[in-house]
Motif scaffolding. Structure first.
Motif, PDB file in Angstrom:
ATOM      1  N   VAL A 155      34.684  40.251  61.427  1.00 12.90           N
ATOM      2  CA  VAL A 155      33.646  39.625  62.273  1.00 12.90           C
ATOM      3  C   VAL A 155      33.182  40.543  63.393  1.00 12.90           C
ATOM      4  O   VAL A 155      32.190  40.237  64.075  1.00 12.90           O
ATOM      5  CB  VAL A 155      34.139  38.288  62.864  1.00 12.90           C
ATOM      6  N   LEU A 156      33.869  41.681  63.619  1.00 16.04           N
ATOM      7  CA  LEU A 156      33.464  42.570  64.711  1.00 16.04           C
ATOM      8  C   LEU A 156      32.107  43.233  64.475  1.00 16.04           C
ATOM      9  O   LEU A 156      31.501  43.759  65.408  1.00 16.04           O
ATOM     10  CB  LEU A 156      34.536  43.660  64.918  1.00 16.04           C
ATOM     11  N   THR A 157      31.629  43.225  63.241  1.00 11.33           N
ATOM     12  CA  THR A 157      30.323  43.854  62.961  1.00 11.33           C
ATOM     13  C   THR A 157      29.153  42.993  63.443  1.00 11.33           C
ATOM     14  O   THR A 157      28.041  43.490  63.592  1.00 11.33           O
ATOM     15  CB  THR A 157      30.164  44.104  61.452  1.00 11.33           C
ATOM     16  N   VAL A 158      29.407  41.700  63.674  1.00 13.99           N
ATOM     17  CA  VAL A 158      28.319  40.787  64.079  1.00 13.99           C
ATOM     18  C   VAL A 158      27.708  41.182  65.426  1.00 13.99           C
ATOM     19  O   VAL A 158      26.480  41.188  65.575  1.00 13.99           O
ATOM     20  CB  VAL A 158      28.812  39.329  64.100  1.00 13.99           C
ATOM     21  N   PRO A 159      28.517  41.529  66.449  1.00 16.01           N
ATOM     22  CA  PRO A 159      27.899  41.919  67.734  1.00 16.01           C
ATOM     23  C   PRO A 159      26.925  43.081  67.604  1.00 16.01           C
ATOM     24  O   PRO A 159      25.965  43.171  68.378  1.00 16.01           O
ATOM     25  CB  PRO A 159      29.112  42.305  68.595  1.00 16.01           C
ATOM     26  N   LEU A 160      27.156  43.976  66.632  1.00 15.67           N
ATOM     27  CA  LEU A 160      26.233  45.090  66.421  1.00 15.67           C
ATOM     28  C   LEU A 160      24.830  44.577  66.096  1.00 15.67           C
ATOM     29  O   LEU A 160      23.829  45.098  66.597  1.00 15.67           O
ATOM     30  CB  LEU A 160      26.751  45.986  65.292  1.00 15.67           C
ATOM     31  N   ILE A 161      24.764  43.545  65.252  1.00 18.70           N
ATOM     32  CA  ILE A 161      23.477  42.982  64.841  1.00 18.70           C
ATOM     33  C   ILE A 161      22.742  42.406  66.049  1.00 18.70           C
ATOM     34  O   ILE A 161      21.542  42.638  66.244  1.00 18.70           O
ATOM     35  CB  ILE A 161      23.683  41.897  63.767  1.00 18.70           C
ATOM     36  N   PHE A 162      23.464  41.656  66.869  1.00 13.52           N
ATOM     37  CA  PHE A 162      22.820  41.040  68.026  1.00 13.52           C
ATOM     38  C   PHE A 162      22.414  42.077  69.066  1.00 13.52           C
ATOM     39  O   PHE A 162      21.420  41.905  69.774  1.00 13.52           O
ATOM     40  CB  PHE A 162      23.746  39.992  68.641  1.00 13.52           C
ATOM     41  N   ALA A 163      23.164  43.176  69.163  1.00 13.02           N
ATOM     42  CA  ALA A 163      22.798  44.243  70.095  1.00 13.02           C
ATOM     43  C   ALA A 163      21.479  44.889  69.677  1.00 13.02           C
ATOM     44  O   ALA A 163      20.590  45.130  70.505  1.00 13.02           O
ATOM     45  CB  ALA A 163      23.910  45.289  70.154  1.00 13.02           C
ATOM     46  N   VAL A 164      21.345  45.154  68.377  1.00 13.99           N
ATOM     47  CA  VAL A 164      20.106  45.758  67.869  1.00 13.99           C
ATOM     48  C   VAL A 164      18.937  44.783  68.010  1.00 13.99           C
ATOM     49  O   VAL A 164      17.825  45.170  68.390  1.00 13.99           O
ATOM     50  CB  VAL A 164      20.286  46.192  66.402  1.00 13.99           C
ATOM     51  N   SER A 165      19.189  43.503  67.716  1.00 16.41           N
ATOM     52  CA  SER A 165      18.120  42.499  67.784  1.00 16.41           C
ATOM     53  C   SER A 165      17.588  42.355  69.201  1.00 16.41           C
ATOM     54  O   SER A 165      16.386  42.145  69.413  1.00 16.41           O
ATOM     55  CB  SER A 165      18.624  41.150  67.268  1.00 16.41           C
ATOM     56  N   SER A 166      18.468  42.479  70.203  1.00 22.29           N
ATOM     57  CA  SER A 166      18.020  42.356  71.590  1.00 22.29           C
ATOM     58  C   SER A 166      17.091  43.500  71.971  1.00 22.29           C
ATOM     59  O   SER A 166      16.212  43.347  72.826  1.00 22.29           O
ATOM     60  CB  SER A 166      19.223  42.321  72.535  1.00 22.29           C
ATOM     61  N   ILE A 167      17.282  44.667  71.340  1.00 23.03           N
ATOM     62  CA  ILE A 167      16.415  45.815  71.608  1.00 23.03           C
ATOM     63  C   ILE A 167      15.052  45.631  70.938  1.00 23.03           C
ATOM     64  O   ILE A 167      13.997  45.956  71.499  1.00 23.03           O
ATOM     65  CB  ILE A 167      17.077  47.117  71.106  1.00 23.03           C
TER      66      ILE A 167
END
Length: 619
Positions: A205-217
């Motif tokens: 599940v640690l890969t999920v924060p990566l998605i949200f970080a990119v989406s915020s950009i």
């Protein structure tokens, strides 16, 4: 007020929302909103969702049951492998395997039934919400003053009613409950993964924060791109509206190729903006796919190590593999929902921008109903400015007494139609007051004012519908007999009977099968059937031929009896018998009197009449 077009075709000033650029007009009444992510729009949207919350909660409860069934399936498979197919001694239990298979079948049927119910229910709720929102938007547009339509092109308005509403429709119909379903599923899957093996579950599940970080950009760039795309679509709608409505002028001046070139240009701009928005939006997909690959590698490397060391059973390993799918499916759907959210954000801001727009001429909080009027009209030191640089009226003082017929005369731009607009309260004076029977019209309700006024314009509007319906538009309670009597009074009855289905003939948009004069006669009948106390004729006989004009004058004489009539006209036959004639020039009242008096004064009015006679002789 009773009018042929609800008085929406008055063109008292050049459109403020256009400026000339090379070979075409470019609409500038719309622009993309470039603020940060604005949750206020969805707070506004929630006001429309709130009435259906009970139905949404019921649907959400069924979603919860369906999600539990879906989340339970991989766990049952894992248990079946470990218990029914024992990898340690090679024994298997057919009985247990059949039980688990039957349980899986039951869960699948349950999930399918719940899914079908959810789709039907959410679609129905979503359509109801969109229907409410569309109705609110249309009501707001109907209540706006002419100032609003002066600055906002028709294409932009249509884009909000169609394209922007459609963009929100998918979000509201599927997004709300689907989001609840995906959140339930994610919570359930993550919980099981962490319980079975905390370290392995945490790595996955640690890969999920990566998605949200990119989406915020990316989110602001994507949102602005979608706003620009909506704006380009509004330009296209505006051009299409002009091209269709003005096809006769286009063909008369042989501007078809120019129109096509302009359309190619704005259509190309729309494609480029769409490509940009789509490219940014599609960046989510490879990011999610990369995260899935990383999780698969983690499972095979670390998971196989746990199986070899006896920390994890084969069944749990297979369960983890199945839950990988159950984990990333909702993540992908949430990613897609986020894309829809960005589109919906761009659309909702444009929609609520309209809904929150304040009508230019609003009723006072304590507005009263205007009692049945006698018809006295008074303009007291009236000044009107369309803007600081465009002054239409300059200190107009005049009184029209009950039952009088007055004529407003002057060259184009003198301020005649502006006076009519102020009387109907399409605009409010910049300075001064407009009174009817001594009451400031800003102190009364719009309905009580306009219901006692009828206006007939030079460019009448024919609605899509039958002849009977177009005449009855002036008074929806009128009987068929009253409709026909109104038509007879303006000598329209005979030509109507010659139509294919008489009064029930269906007229197309703008009354294409009728001549200009016939459309004007229908407009006269529409005004007459309203039985107004004040009658306004704004160049109403300009398109009537000389023979028909004689009949119209007879009908108008009867119609004007006992009513206050304001005539804006150039035709001598229309203004000659007026009780009082007011001559306007550049927004100022320069002469007034009866026809013969003004002729004898040898002023502006006499020159005006002589010019009319000269032009008539030339014809």
């Amino acid at each position: 007020m009773n009018t042929g077009i609800k008085s929406r075709t008055i063109n008292a000033k050049p459109s403020a929302n256009q400026h000339h650029k090379s070979d075409r007009f470019v609409y500038t009444g719309d622009s993309p909103v470039k603020n940060s992510f604005n949750w206020a729009s969805f707070v506004n949207l929630f006001d429309y969702i709130k009435p259906y919350m009970k139905q949404i909660l019921v649907a959400a409860a069924f979603v919860l049951f369906g999600t539990l069934a879906q989340v339970a399936a991989p766990a049952i498979i894992a248990i079946a492998i470990d218990q029914a197919i024992n990898p340690k001694n090679g024994d298997s239990s057919v009985r247990l395997l059949l039980i688990y298979a039957a349980l899986m079948f039951f869960l699948c049927v349950l999930q399918m039934a719940i899914s079908q119910y959810r789709i039907r229910k959410t679609n129905k709720i979503g359509q109801q919400i969109i229907c409410d929102l569309r109705l609110t938007l249309f009501r707001r547009i109907q209540s706006m003053s002419l100032r609003f339509f002066d600055k906002m092109p028709a294409g932009s308005i249509l884009q909000r009613l169609t394209g922007d509403i459609a963009a929100l429709e998918d979000l509201v119909t599927n997004g709300t409950v689907n989001l609840i379903m995906d959140i339930f599923q994610l919570i359930g899957v993550i919980t099981i993964l962490l319980i079975w093996n905390f370290k392995l579950g945490l790595l996955i599940v640690l890969t999920v924060p990566l998605i949200f970080a990119v989406s915020s950009i990316l989110r602001k760039k994507i949102r602005v791109s979608f706003q620009e795309m909506r704006l380009k679509q509004a330009y296209i709608n505006a051009h299409l509206n002009d091209a269709i409505q003005g096809i006769k002028v286009t063909q008369a001046y042989e501007q078809e190729k120019n129109n096509i070139r302009y359309f190619e240009r704005i259509n190309g701009d729309n494609i480029r903006i769409w490509d940009k928005a789509s490219a940014l939006n599609q960046l989510f997909i490879p990011i999610i796919q990369l995260s899935i690959v990383v999780d698969i590698i983690i499972l095979f490397l670390y998971g196989s190590h746990l199986v070899e060391t006896g920390v994890m059973t084969v069944g749990l390993f297979v369960g983890y593999a199945n839950y990988m799918s159950n984990f990333w499916e909702p993540v992908q759907r949430i990613g897609q929902l986020y894309s829809n959210l960005l589109v919906g954000m761009a659309s909702s801001e444009r929609i609520f921008e309209f809904i929150k727009e304040t009508p230019g001429e609003t009723e006072a909080p304590n507005a009263k109903n205007l009692a049945p009027i006698k018809g006295e009209i008074c303009f007291e030191q009236v000044v009107f400015k369309y803007d600081e640089n465009l002054v239409a009226l300059r200190g107009i003082d005049l009184t029209i007494y009950p039952g009088q017929t007055v004529a407003l005369v002057g060259s184009t731009g003198a301020g005649k139609s502006t006076l009519v607009n102020l009387l109907c309260r399409f605009y409010d004076p910049s300075e001064g007051r407009v009174l009817i029977d001594g009451t400031d019209i800003r102190e009364v309700t719009l309905h009580s004012l306009r219901s006692q006024i009828s206006i007939v314009l030079q460019d009448t509007f024919i609605f899509l519908g039958t002849v009977r319906e177009n005449i009855r538009y002036g008074n929806l309670d009128a009987t068929d007999e009253e409709v026909e009597q109104a038509a007879k009074s303006v000598f329209a009855h005979d030509f109507i009977l010659r139509l294919p289905q008489g009064y029930d003939t269906l007229l197309q948009e703008q009354g294409g099968m009728l001549s200009t004069g016939q459309k004007q006669l229908v407009s006269f009948a529409r005004a007459i059937i309203a039985n107004p106390r004040i009658l306004i004729l704004d160049e109403a006989t300009a398109n009537i031929d000389t023979e028909t004009d004689k009949h119209i004058q007879q009908a108008l004489n009867a119609l004007q009896s006992g009513r206050t009539t304001v005539i804006v006209a150039h035709r001598l036959s229309t203004i000659r018998d007026a009780d009082q004639i007011y001559v306007l020039d550049h927004g100022e009242l320069i002469e007034q009197g009866r026809h013969q008096e003004l002729i004898e004064n040898a002023g502006t009015y006499r020159k005006f009449i002589e010019m009319q006679k000269f032009l008539a002789a030339g014809e």
